[in-house]
Design an enzyme around this catalytic site. Structure first.
Site, PDB file in Angstrom:
ATOM      1  N   ALA A  12       0.560  -1.291   0.091  1.00 30.78           N
ATOM      2  CA  ALA A  12       0.058   0.258  -0.467  1.00 30.78           C
ATOM      3  C   ALA A  12       0.787   0.992   0.150  1.00 30.78           C
ATOM      4  O   ALA A  12      -0.015   2.600  -0.256  1.00 30.78           O
ATOM      5  CB  ALA A  12      -1.139  -0.109   1.235  1.00 30.78           C
ATOM      6  N   ILE A  16       2.382   1.587  -7.431  1.00 34.01           N
ATOM      7  CA  ILE A  16       0.966   1.743  -8.086  1.00 34.01           C
ATOM      8  C   ILE A  16       0.134   1.587  -7.177  1.00 34.01           C
ATOM      9  O   ILE A  16      -1.616   2.202  -7.083  1.00 34.01           O
ATOM     10  CB  ILE A  16       0.646  -0.396  -8.073  1.00 34.01           C
ATOM     11  CG1 ILE A  16       1.714  -0.654  -9.391  1.00 34.01           C
ATOM     12  CG2 ILE A  16      -0.801  -0.550  -8.599  1.00 34.01           C
ATOM     13  CD1 ILE A  16       1.592  -2.206  -9.080  1.00 34.01           C
ATOM     14  N   ASP A 159      -2.650  -6.065 -19.743  1.00 29.21           N
ATOM     15  CA  ASP A 159      -1.189  -6.671 -20.745  1.00 29.21           C
ATOM     16  C   ASP A 159      -3.022  -7.016 -21.563  1.00 29.21           C
ATOM     17  O   ASP A 159      -2.812  -5.920 -23.089  1.00 29.21           O
ATOM     18  CB  ASP A 159      -1.165  -8.374 -21.124  1.00 29.21           C
ATOM     19  CG  ASP A 159      -0.320  -8.333 -19.456  1.00 29.21           C
ATOM     20  OD1 ASP A 159       0.852  -7.931 -19.737  1.00 29.21           O
ATOM     21  OD2 ASP A 159      -0.372  -9.414 -18.510  1.00 29.21           O
ATOM     22  N   HIS A 187       1.403 -13.665 -17.039  1.00 28.40           N
ATOM     23  CA  HIS A 187       1.637 -12.354 -17.469  1.00 28.40           C
ATOM     24  C   HIS A 187       2.727 -12.224 -16.780  1.00 28.40           C
ATOM     25  O   HIS A 187       3.602 -12.258 -16.311  1.00 28.40           O
ATOM     26  CB  HIS A 187       1.515 -11.524 -16.297  1.00 28.40           C
ATOM     27  CG  HIS A 187       2.030 -10.251 -16.087  1.00 28.40           C
ATOM     28  ND1 HIS A 187       1.837  -9.738 -16.479  1.00 28.40           N
ATOM     29  CD2 HIS A 187       2.477  -9.474 -15.556  1.00 28.40           C
ATOM     30  CE1 HIS A 187       2.063  -7.800 -16.424  1.00 28.40           C
ATOM     31  NE2 HIS A 187       2.767  -8.713 -15.694  1.00 28.40           N
TER      32      HIS A 187
HETATM   33  P1  NAX Z   1       6.751  -0.615  -5.349  1.00 28.96           P
HETATM   34  O1  NAX Z   1       8.241  -1.389  -5.063  1.00 28.96           O
HETATM   35  O2  NAX Z   1       6.594   0.708  -5.527  1.00 28.96           O
HETATM   36  O3  NAX Z   1       5.317  -1.208  -4.458  1.00 28.96           O
HETATM   37  C1  NAX Z   1       5.807  -2.591  -3.794  1.00 28.96           C
HETATM   38  C2  NAX Z   1       5.370  -2.411  -2.369  1.00 28.96           C
HETATM   39  O4  NAX Z   1       5.136  -3.566  -2.087  1.00 28.96           O
HETATM   40  C3  NAX Z   1       6.298  -1.662  -1.719  1.00 28.96           C
HETATM   41  O5  NAX Z   1       5.730  -0.644  -0.690  1.00 28.96           O
HETATM   42  C4  NAX Z   1       6.774  -2.613  -0.030  1.00 28.96           C
HETATM   43  O6  NAX Z   1       7.111  -2.866   0.798  1.00 28.96           O
HETATM   44  C5  NAX Z   1       5.684  -3.358  -0.678  1.00 28.96           C
HETATM   45  N1  NAX Z   1       5.747  -4.570   0.067  1.00 28.96           N
HETATM   46  C6  NAX Z   1       6.978  -5.956  -0.270  1.00 28.96           C
HETATM   47  N2  NAX Z   1       6.620  -6.717   0.439  1.00 28.96           N
HETATM   48  C7  NAX Z   1       5.185  -6.998   1.275  1.00 28.96           C
HETATM   49  C8  NAX Z   1       4.617  -7.820   1.685  1.00 28.96           C
HETATM   50  N3  NAX Z   1       5.016  -8.555   2.212  1.00 28.96           N
HETATM   51  N4  NAX Z   1       3.856  -7.277   2.604  1.00 28.96           N
HETATM   52  C9  NAX Z   1       3.036  -6.337   2.467  1.00 28.96           C
HETATM   53  N5  NAX Z   1       3.491  -4.971   1.237  1.00 28.96           N
HETATM   54  C10 NAX Z   1       4.663  -5.782   1.069  1.00 28.96           C
HETATM   55  O7  NAX Z   1       6.038  -1.696  -6.802  1.00 28.96           O
HETATM   56  P2  NAX Z   1       5.192  -1.437  -7.128  1.00 28.96           P
HETATM   57  O8  NAX Z   1       5.312  -0.951  -8.610  1.00 28.96           O
HETATM   58  O9  NAX Z   1       3.788  -0.716  -6.783  1.00 28.96           O
HETATM   59  O10 NAX Z   1       4.492  -2.876  -7.944  1.00 28.96           O
HETATM   60  C11 NAX Z   1       3.752  -3.995  -7.372  1.00 28.96           C
HETATM   61  C12 NAX Z   1       4.182  -5.065  -7.646  1.00 28.96           C
HETATM   62  O11 NAX Z   1       3.773  -5.722  -8.866  1.00 28.96           O
HETATM   63  C13 NAX Z   1       5.470  -5.516  -8.084  1.00 28.96           C
HETATM   64  O12 NAX Z   1       5.343  -6.961  -8.146  1.00 28.96           O
HETATM   65  C14 NAX Z   1       4.803  -5.556  -9.591  1.00 28.96           C
HETATM   66  O13 NAX Z   1       6.125  -6.351 -10.757  1.00 28.96           O
HETATM   67  C15 NAX Z   1       3.775  -6.098 -10.125  1.00 28.96           C
HETATM   68  N6  NAX Z   1       3.130  -6.108 -11.584  1.00 28.96           N
HETATM   69  C16 NAX Z   1       2.192  -6.598 -12.142  1.00 28.96           C
HETATM   70  C17 NAX Z   1       1.309  -6.109 -12.973  1.00 28.96           C
HETATM   71  C18 NAX Z   1       0.776  -7.093 -13.668  1.00 28.96           C
HETATM   72  O14 NAX Z   1      -0.019  -6.524 -14.582  1.00 28.96           O
HETATM   73  N7  NAX Z   1       0.462  -8.494 -12.732  1.00 28.96           N
HETATM   74  C19 NAX Z   1       1.463  -5.353 -13.919  1.00 28.96           C
HETATM   75  C20 NAX Z   1       1.934  -4.085 -12.792  1.00 28.96           C
HETATM   76  C21 NAX Z   1       3.359  -4.376 -12.219  1.00 28.96           C
HETATM   77  O15 NAX Z   1       4.969  -4.647 -12.243  1.00 28.96           O
END
Ligand code: NAX
Length: 333
Positions: A12, A16, A159, A187
């Site tokens: 959160a 994203i 996608d 994905h």
């Molecule tokens: P960010 O690194 O900006 O944010 C991720 C957040 O998750 C961080 O605040 C982190 O502290 C937190 N986090 C890590 N481990 C956690 C846990 N165990 N419990 C709760 N929070 C935790 O990444 P963001 O750009 O927001 O992307 C998030 C994820 O979406 C990534 O894994 C990314 O690869 C994936 N995506 C997936 C997509 C899809 O189509 N399925 C597209 C967009 C994105 O690339």
């Protein structure tokens, strides 16, 4: 007034979520008259950042947002959930092996799946976004055996939207005039964006995509690789991964689960494969064309699959099998 919906977003404090939370809180996803309680989970070091996000949500002064609960504790975050949007995951760090990354994510999604099992409503709808999304989703589903597997899905809507827009731009029509593209499989870059059943509305009538685009070489070549590589292209340009478009796709996906898909249209999402659709092996989270009604998805069946499509659908399934088989070895760890 309807009862409050309890919605969890993990990751959160991330980018994203920053694009996503406003849309959820203002009613774009669960309905314009549906009061919401937002549970926001991130890891302990991110709690000060999360506090800033909470302040901003408060400052939006939204009518539907009744309560905001930031936390780093699963027993708080997963309690009584109606919807869980699992965005947070372990990102790949420099020098990290694929296998180590998978292992770290299995640990996260096993723990969150177990928390869903223990604390959430059995009717909870779970959307996994954090990568590797399909396999993370499978691990979460396996770790919550008393919640139906059908309640779990992973995001391939981004996608799907990318494919839709590529065709629309090529034809000079709005993206909404393009429907029934399909994303098959993972994905990842092995996903197969398929336009064999896609329709393009041009000057008031529906044309098959191949007739509308009139460039088979593009549709079978650069179109596919553009969609497959789009995430990497955005990172290269923005130096950050897709967040605005990912948030929009998450809203599209959850809104369709809540309110259903339009008549005659299908969308793509990663769902549990029972082995009964398109020869896709069972026990995978695989992206299919689905239609949704009464919060229940159904794979659109009976679509003709040619050899070109078949080989691409099989290749992405093979990658998912390998990912699953590695992931499950970490489940007992
Ligand atoms: P960010 O690194 O900006 O944010 C991720 C957040 O998750 C961080 O605040 C982190 O502290 C937190 N986090 C890590 N481990 C956690 C846990 N165990 N419990 C709760 N929070 C935790 O990444 P963001 O750009 O927001 O992307 C998030 C994820 O979406 C990534 O894994 C990314 O690869 C994936 N995506 C997936 C997509 C899809 O189509 N399925 C597209 C967009 C994105 O690339």
């Amino acid at each position: 007034l309807p009862l409050k919906s309890i919605v969890l977003v993990t990751g959160a404090a991330g980018q994203i979520a920053y694009s996503l939370l406003f849309s959820i809180a203002k009613g774009d996803v669960f309905g314009k008259d549906q009061p919401i309680i937002l549970l926001l989970l991130d890891i302990a070091p991110m709690l000060p950042v999360l506090e800033g996000v909470v302040m901003e949500l408060q400052d939006c002064a939204l009518p539907l947002l009744r309560e905001i609960v930031p936390t780093d504790k699963e027993e708080v975050a997963f309690k009584d959930l109606d919807a869980a949007i699992l965005v947070g995951s372990m990102p790949r760090k420099e020098g990290m092996e694929r296998k180590d990354l998978l292992k770290a994510n299995v640990a996260i999604f096993k723990s969150q799946g177990t928390a869903l099992e223990k604390y959430a409503k059995k009717t909870v709808k779970v959307l996994v976004v954090g990568n590797p999304a399909n396999t993370n989703c499978l691990i979460a589903a396996k770790s919550a055996p008393s919640i139906p597997k059908e309640n779990f899905s992973c995001l391939t809507r981004l996608d799907h939207n990318r494919a839709r827009s590529q065709v629309a731009m090529r034809c000079g029509v709005p993206a909404t005039h393009v429907r029934n593209v399909i994303i098959w499989g993972n994905h990842s870059s092995t996903q197969y964006p398929d336009v064999h059943h896609c329709l393009v509305n041009m000057s008031g009538s529906d044309l098959a995509c191949f007739d509308a685009v009139k460039d088979d070489a593009w549709l079978k070549g650069d179109f596919i690789s553009t969609v497959q590589q789009r995430g990497a292209a955005v990172i290269k340009a923005r130096k950050l991964s897709s967040a605005m478009s990912a948030a929009k796709a998450i809203c599209d996906h959850m809104r369709d689960i809540w309110s259903g898909t339009p008549e005659g249209e299908f969308i793509s999402m990663g769902v549990y494969s029972s082995g009964n659709s398109y020869g896709v092996p069972d026990d995978l989270i695989y992206s299919f064309p689905v239609q949704i009604k009464d919060k229940t998805w159904k794979v659109v069946d009976g679509l003709a699959i040619n050899d070109f499509s078949r080989s691409k659908m099989d290749a992405t399934a093979a990658e998912l099998i390998e990912e699953r088989d590695t992931a499950v070895t970490f489940l007992g760890v």
